[in-house]
Scaffold this motif. Structure first.
Motif, PDB file in Angstrom:
ATOM      1  N   LEU A  22       0.827  -1.200   0.000  1.00  0.00           N
ATOM      2  CA  LEU A  22       0.000   0.000   0.000  1.00  0.00           C
ATOM      3  C   LEU A  22       0.865   1.253   0.000  1.00  0.00           C
ATOM      4  N   GLU A  23       0.458   2.246  -0.766  1.00  0.00           N
ATOM      5  CA  GLU A  23       1.123   3.535  -0.676  1.00  0.00           C
ATOM      6  C   GLU A  23       0.699   4.219   0.616  1.00  0.00           C
ATOM      7  N   ALA A  24       1.470   5.215   1.043  1.00  0.00           N
ATOM      8  CA  ALA A  24       1.232   5.850   2.341  1.00  0.00           C
ATOM      9  C   ALA A  24      -0.211   6.342   2.513  1.00  0.00           C
ATOM     10  N   PRO A  25      -0.829   7.021   1.530  1.00  0.00           N
ATOM     11  CA  PRO A  25      -2.220   7.462   1.724  1.00  0.00           C
ATOM     12  C   PRO A  25      -3.189   6.294   1.946  1.00  0.00           C
ATOM     13  N   ALA A  26      -3.025   5.213   1.194  1.00  0.00           N
ATOM     14  CA  ALA A  26      -3.902   4.057   1.360  1.00  0.00           C
ATOM     15  C   ALA A  26      -3.671   3.384   2.705  1.00  0.00           C
ATOM     16  N   LEU A  27      -2.430   3.375   3.162  1.00  0.00           N
ATOM     17  CA  LEU A  27      -2.132   2.810   4.472  1.00  0.00           C
ATOM     18  C   LEU A  27      -2.824   3.612   5.570  1.00  0.00           C
ATOM     19  N   LEU A  28      -2.731   4.938   5.513  1.00  0.00           N
ATOM     20  CA  LEU A  28      -3.377   5.768   6.523  1.00  0.00           C
ATOM     21  C   LEU A  28      -4.894   5.600   6.499  1.00  0.00           C
ATOM     22  N   GLU A  29      -5.461   5.493   5.319  1.00  0.00           N
ATOM     23  CA  GLU A  29      -6.910   5.294   5.213  1.00  0.00           C
ATOM     24  C   GLU A  29      -7.320   3.976   5.867  1.00  0.00           C
ATOM     25  N   ALA A  30      -6.562   2.906   5.577  1.00  0.00           N
ATOM     26  CA  ALA A  30      -6.895   1.596   6.138  1.00  0.00           C
ATOM     27  C   ALA A  30      -6.748   1.593   7.649  1.00  0.00           C
ATOM     28  N   VAL A  31      -5.703   2.237   8.159  1.00  0.00           N
ATOM     29  CA  VAL A  31      -5.489   2.276   9.600  1.00  0.00           C
ATOM     30  C   VAL A  31      -6.564   3.119  10.276  1.00  0.00           C
ATOM     31  N   TYR A  32      -6.965   4.235   9.647  1.00  0.00           N
ATOM     32  CA  TYR A  32      -7.978   5.105  10.253  1.00  0.00           C
ATOM     33  C   TYR A  32      -9.296   4.365  10.442  1.00  0.00           C
ATOM     34  N   GLU A  33      -9.630   3.483   9.524  1.00  0.00           N
ATOM     35  CA  GLU A  33     -10.891   2.734   9.648  1.00  0.00           C
ATOM     36  C   GLU A  33     -10.865   1.772  10.836  1.00  0.00           C
ATOM     37  N   LYS A  34      -9.656   1.276  11.192  1.00  0.00           N
ATOM     38  CA  LYS A  34      -9.542   0.302  12.284  1.00  0.00           C
ATOM     39  C   LYS A  34      -9.142   0.961  13.607  1.00  0.00           C
ATOM     40  N   ASP A  35      -8.240   1.954  13.532  1.00  0.00           N
ATOM     41  CA  ASP A  35      -7.709   2.583  14.746  1.00  0.00           C
ATOM     42  C   ASP A  35      -7.439   4.057  14.439  1.00  0.00           C
ATOM     43  N   PRO A  36      -8.471   4.895  14.519  1.00  0.00           N
ATOM     44  CA  PRO A  36      -8.321   6.305  14.131  1.00  0.00           C
ATOM     45  C   PRO A  36      -7.235   7.050  14.909  1.00  0.00           C
ATOM     46  N   ASP A  37      -7.143   6.795  16.206  1.00  0.00           N
ATOM     47  CA  ASP A  37      -6.119   7.484  16.995  1.00  0.00           C
ATOM     48  C   ASP A  37      -4.714   7.153  16.486  1.00  0.00           C
ATOM     49  N   LEU A  38      -4.502   5.903  16.131  1.00  0.00           N
ATOM     50  CA  LEU A  38      -3.205   5.496  15.602  1.00  0.00           C
ATOM     51  C   LEU A  38      -2.931   6.177  14.267  1.00  0.00           C
ATOM     52  N   ALA A  39      -3.927   6.234  13.403  1.00  0.00           N
ATOM     53  CA  ALA A  39      -3.751   6.870  12.095  1.00  0.00           C
ATOM     54  C   ALA A  39      -3.413   8.343  12.244  1.00  0.00           C
ATOM     55  N   VAL A  40      -4.063   9.030  13.176  1.00  0.00           N
ATOM     56  CA  VAL A  40      -3.767  10.452  13.384  1.00  0.00           C
ATOM     57  C   VAL A  40      -2.348  10.625  13.912  1.00  0.00           C
ATOM     58  N   ALA A  41      -1.916   9.752  14.805  1.00  0.00           N
ATOM     59  CA  ALA A  41      -0.543   9.822  15.306  1.00  0.00           C
ATOM     60  C   ALA A  41       0.459   9.592  14.182  1.00  0.00           C
ATOM     61  N   MET A  42       0.121   8.694  13.262  1.00  0.00           N
ATOM     62  CA  MET A  42       1.002   8.436  12.117  1.00  0.00           C
ATOM     63  C   MET A  42       1.077   9.660  11.211  1.00  0.00           C
ATOM     64  N   TRP A  43      -0.070  10.279  10.976  1.00  0.00           N
ATOM     65  CA  TRP A  43      -0.085  11.495  10.143  1.00  0.00           C
ATOM     66  C   TRP A  43       0.756  12.591  10.796  1.00  0.00           C
ATOM     67  N   ARG A  44       0.606  12.757  12.102  1.00  0.00           N
ATOM     68  CA  ARG A  44       1.394  13.768  12.806  1.00  0.00           C
ATOM     69  C   ARG A  44       2.889  13.463  12.679  1.00  0.00           C
ATOM     70  N   LYS A  45       3.263  12.201  12.731  1.00  0.00           N
ATOM     71  CA  LYS A  45       4.664  11.817  12.560  1.00  0.00           C
ATOM     72  C   LYS A  45       5.178  12.251  11.195  1.00  0.00           C
ATOM     73  N   ALA A  46       4.362  12.059  10.160  1.00  0.00           N
ATOM     74  CA  ALA A  46       4.756  12.472   8.812  1.00  0.00           C
ATOM     75  C   ALA A  46       4.936  13.985   8.746  1.00  0.00           C
ATOM     76  N   LEU A  47       4.023  14.743   9.361  1.00  0.00           N
ATOM     77  CA  LEU A  47       4.127  16.202   9.348  1.00  0.00           C
ATOM     78  C   LEU A  47       5.351  16.672  10.114  1.00  0.00           C
ATOM     79  N   ASP A  48       5.661  16.028  11.221  1.00  0.00           N
ATOM     80  CA  ASP A  48       6.850  16.409  11.989  1.00  0.00           C
ATOM     81  C   ASP A  48       8.121  16.164  11.192  1.00  0.00           C
ATOM     82  N   ALA A  49       8.185  15.008  10.531  1.00  0.00           N
ATOM     83  CA  ALA A  49       9.384  14.674   9.758  1.00  0.00           C
ATOM     84  C   ALA A  49       9.555  15.621   8.569  1.00  0.00           C
ATOM     85  N   ALA A  50       8.444  16.057   7.981  1.00  0.00           N
ATOM     86  CA  ALA A  50       8.490  16.925   6.798  1.00  0.00           C
ATOM     87  C   ALA A  50       8.200  18.377   7.141  1.00  0.00           C
ATOM     88  N   GLN A  51       8.395  18.748   8.384  1.00  0.00           N
ATOM     89  CA  GLN A  51       8.031  20.076   8.885  1.00  0.00           C
ATOM     90  C   GLN A  51       8.489  21.208   7.966  1.00  0.00           C
TER      91      GLN A  51
END
Length: 218
Positions: free
Chosen positions: A102-131
């Motif tokens: 899965l590409e990163a967007p599809a991975l985040l979508e799949a994770v958000y459906e199962k564990d939204p808090d985890l998906a948001v933490a992952m998105w925040r990690k991406a934003l921090d790394a690419a600040q």
């Protein structure tokens, strides 16, 4: 020593019994049986392709550095590899054979459906790394809009995103103060109305009004 022409590059190749090797390009192979032809002897060569090299593996710090330098393809899909390295539990949200495909967007979508808090933490990690890239409109658009496109355009609740943004002012500044303003921010403000969060909407609207890239929603 017998020689032939390499079928790959045309350079002289060395014959050793039924095997041949090209000293120029490194190609090699095995000779098929020699067949008599009306105009001479033809040598039929079976070319053996060298095995494909496995993709290079990076550590989590190396992946973070690649994202900071906006090298998003060095690791195949560098953001996906970073997210899976930082949050290995995310792999449990998708089928085992899909996690690495899965590409990163599809991975985040799949994770958000199962564990939204985890998906948001992952998105925040991406934003921090690419600040540093949130100030570049095209890159900010990828990080804020495309990376979470399956969430913004899906049928899932945005309440978990609201909660994380409300609890982290720096996270809110990343989202509402970046060089890209569009659909994600508009959807989040609508979600504030739906959740009965007028103070939160006012705070984020103030961030948008201070953002030189904000020209209103169309």
């Amino acid at each position: 020593m017998a020689r032939m022409r390499c079928p790959h590059c045309g350079s002289p190749a060395t014959l050793r019994g039924s095997r041949w090797v090209c000293g120029w390009c490194g190609d090699f192979g095995v000779l098929a049986p020699v067949e008599e032809q009306r105009r001479g002897i033809a040598i039929h060569v079976t070319v053996t392709e060298p095995p494909a090299e496995p993709p290079q593996q990076f550590t989590q710090p190396e992946l973070e550095d690649l994202v900071r330098r906006w090298d998003l393809e060095a690791g195949g899909d560098t953001l996906r590899e970073l997210l899976l390295a930082a949050f290995p539990e995310a792999a449990a949200c998708v089928a085992p054979e899909e996690a690495a495909a899965l590409e990163a967007p599809a991975l985040l979508e799949a994770v958000y459906e199962k564990d939204p808090d985890l998906a948001v933490a992952m998105w925040r990690k991406a934003l921090d790394a690419a600040q540093d890239h949130l100030g570049a409109p095209e890159r900010a658009a990828y990080l804020l809009c495309e990376l979470m496109d399956g969430v913004w355009c899906g049928s899932v609740s945005l309440w978990f995103v609201l909660k994380s943004l409300r609890e982290d002012a720096d996270f809110a500044r990343q989202v509402f103060g970046s060089a890209y303003v569009g659909y994600p921010q508009a959807e989040l403000l609508k979600a504030c109305d739906a959740a009965g969060e007028p103070a939160l909407k006012a705070a984020w609207t103030a961030l948008l009004e201070d953002n030189p890239y904000f020209e209103g929603f169309h």
